[in-house]
Write an enzyme that holds these catalytic residues in place. Structure first.
Site, PDB file in Angstrom:
ATOM      1  N   ARG A 115      76.876  12.876  43.288  1.00 15.38           N
ATOM      2  CA  ARG A 115      77.126  12.034  44.457  1.00 15.38           C
ATOM      3  C   ARG A 115      78.491  11.364  44.348  1.00 15.38           C
ATOM      4  NH1 ARG A 115      72.584   7.691  45.834  1.00 15.38           N
ATOM      5  NH2 ARG A 115      73.556   6.629  44.078  1.00 15.38           N
ATOM      6  N   GLU A 158      69.614   2.129  57.624  1.00 18.40           N
ATOM      7  CA  GLU A 158      69.183   1.598  56.331  1.00 18.40           C
ATOM      8  C   GLU A 158      69.579   0.139  56.216  1.00 18.40           C
ATOM      9  OE1 GLU A 158      71.211   3.079  52.817  1.00 18.40           O
ATOM     10  OE2 GLU A 158      72.803   3.940  54.013  1.00 18.40           O
ATOM     11  N   LYS A 218      79.133   6.434  48.610  1.00 20.04           N
ATOM     12  CA  LYS A 218      78.943   5.147  47.939  1.00 20.04           C
ATOM     13  C   LYS A 218      80.318   4.591  47.602  1.00 20.04           C
ATOM     14  CE  LYS A 218      75.493   3.227  44.837  1.00 20.04           C
ATOM     15  NZ  LYS A 218      74.508   2.726  45.820  1.00 20.04           N
TER      16      LYS A 218
HETATM   17  C1  LIG Z   1      73.210   2.905  46.285  1.00 16.32           C
HETATM   18  C2  LIG Z   1      72.709   2.824  47.673  1.00 16.32           C
HETATM   19  C3  LIG Z   1      71.374   3.141  48.000  1.00 16.32           C
HETATM   20  C4  LIG Z   1      70.334   3.469  46.976  1.00 16.32           C
HETATM   21  O1  LIG Z   1      70.602   4.643  46.268  1.00 16.32           O
HETATM   22  P1  LIG Z   1      69.891   4.971  44.887  1.00 16.32           P
HETATM   23  O2  LIG Z   1      70.561   6.218  44.446  1.00 16.32           O
HETATM   24  O3  LIG Z   1      68.456   5.170  45.155  1.00 16.32           O
HETATM   25  O4  LIG Z   1      70.127   3.799  43.997  1.00 16.32           O
HETATM   26  C5  LIG Z   1      71.017   3.118  49.341  1.00 16.32           C
HETATM   27  N1  LIG Z   1      71.897   2.777  50.310  1.00 16.32           N
HETATM   28  C6  LIG Z   1      73.175   2.443  50.023  1.00 16.32           C
HETATM   29  C7  LIG Z   1      74.080   2.076  51.130  1.00 16.32           C
HETATM   30  C8  LIG Z   1      73.623   2.459  48.694  1.00 16.32           C
HETATM   31  O5  LIG Z   1      74.883   2.123  48.437  1.00 16.32           O
END
Ligand SMILES: *Cc1c(COP(=O)(O)O)cnc(C)c1O
Length: 340
Positions: free
Chosen positions: A82, A220, A184
């Site tokens: 990722r 989200e 991210k």
């Molecule tokens: C990191 C993150 C998540 C959660 O991801 P995981 O891999 O499950 O920790 C969800 N939404 C956003 C915007 C994030 O930055």
């Protein structure tokens, strides 16, 4: 655990520098060999790309002590992949998966004293990140980058028990269609701070963001994906290309299917929420945090699972994934990386 003096049962989620971290530099078109350092500070040129045009991406994962005393990380290969996707979107050189894994292994291995005991429910939170160090003043990608990975011990997310939270529908948008919502990057968080503070001032725990184009679909929160359960025990997760693909959510879905649940990954209308029996947020921090209530301008949605406890289906999924991480439930092939 003789060398550090920490009250493990009272650990929260705060940065605490630990002995060693990993650092590697990208220069002249290639990654130089990385390694551990005790220096927690970074000295940057005043015109570094990260400071001017915000080229930065990051990851978050945890190292745990299992019930039988091993030290493990959960699917770090997916964090590595990722972060490569995130880097490409911001025109940064992806950190090769082997280097990412080396950083995880070395930092965990060199800081074992800082990993909370199994019984505490805590973990060593790992923060890998990549940022532009080379100077840029005209708008363009930097020529030089640094990759770092540090750890910090964190306590159990549910120290005071698992209690459902209340969230509000934000007036702000998190991510544009075809924007950067699916990577991210720190830039997605900078703009979420104002709505986050507002939500707290108004007595809510988190924001629910809707799709920016039509404000009719659920996306989200600022840092976690949604998971819903229908009255017929079907698990529903919102689909959109501006949602960050949570590793926790993908893992919970895979376990749910193994347990025989039907799972739907599809666009979810805000107006559908009333029909769900359970709701939760999922991410590395909590695995699943139950949501009891969602408040919008014109209505309040109360899920059947209520404000006292996590609903039965989410509880089952939570216990299964926690069991996999802590070594009490058999892990699917390749999900657990043991670190010596
Ligand atoms: C990191 C993150 C998540 C959660 O991801 P995981 O891999 O499950 O920790 C969800 N939404 C956003 C915007 C994030 O930055």
């Amino acid at each position: 655990m003789a060398n550090v003096n920490i009250d493990w049962s009272n650990l929260g989620f705060n940065y605490q520098p630990i002995t060693k971290r990993y650092v590697a530099n990208y220069k002249d078109g290639h990654w130089e060999k990385g390694g551990l350092t005790e220096d927690a500070t970074i000295v940057l040129n005043e015109c570094a790309g990260i400071l001017q045009y915000c080229q930065e991406v990051f990851e978050g994962l945890k190292a745990y002590r299992t019930k039988d005393g091993r030290i493990v990380t959960f699917r770090p290969d997916l964090n590595a992949k990722r972060m490569m996707d995130s880097a490409k979107r911001l025109v940064m050189p992806p950190v090769p998966e082997e280097m990412f894994m080396e950083a995880v292994d070395q930092v965990v291995s060199a800081n074992k004293d800082w990993i909370p005991p199994y019984e505490s429910g805590g973990a060593l939170y790992l923060r890998p990140y990549l940022f532009a160090t080379g100077p840029v003043i005209g708008v363009k990608p930097s020529d030089e980058y640094q990759f770092r990975l540090f750890g910090t011990p964190v306590g159990s997310y549910f120290k005071n028990g698992i209690k459902p939270i209340t969230i509000c529908v934000s007036d702000f948008d998190r991510a544009a269609p075809h924007g950067t919502g699916d990577i991210k990057a720190g830039l997605n968080y900078a703009m979420s701070l104002h709505p986050y503070i507002l939500a707290h001032e108004n007595g809510f725990d988190e924001n629910m963001y809707l799709d920016a184009a039509t404000r009719t679909y659920v996306e989200e929160t600022g840092g976690a994906n949604f998971l819903f359960v229908t009255k017929d025990n079907v698990i529903v997760t919102p689909k959109s290309n501006s949602i960050l693909p949570s590793i926790t959510r993908r893992s919970l879905v895979a376990l749910a299917e193994k347990l025989g649940y039907k799972v739907e990954h599809r666009p979810v209308k805000f107006t559908e929420l009333e029909e769900f029996a359970e709701a939760g947020l999922c991410g590395t921090a909590a695995v699943i945090c139950p949501v009891g209530k969602v408040v919008s301008k014109d209505k309040t949605i109360e899920f059947a699972s209520g404000m006292q406890e996590m609903g039965p289906v989410l509880t089952k999924l939570y216990n299964t994934l926690r069991g996999v991480q802590l070594g009490t439930v058999e892990a699917p092939e390749g999900w657990i990386r043991e670190i010596k």
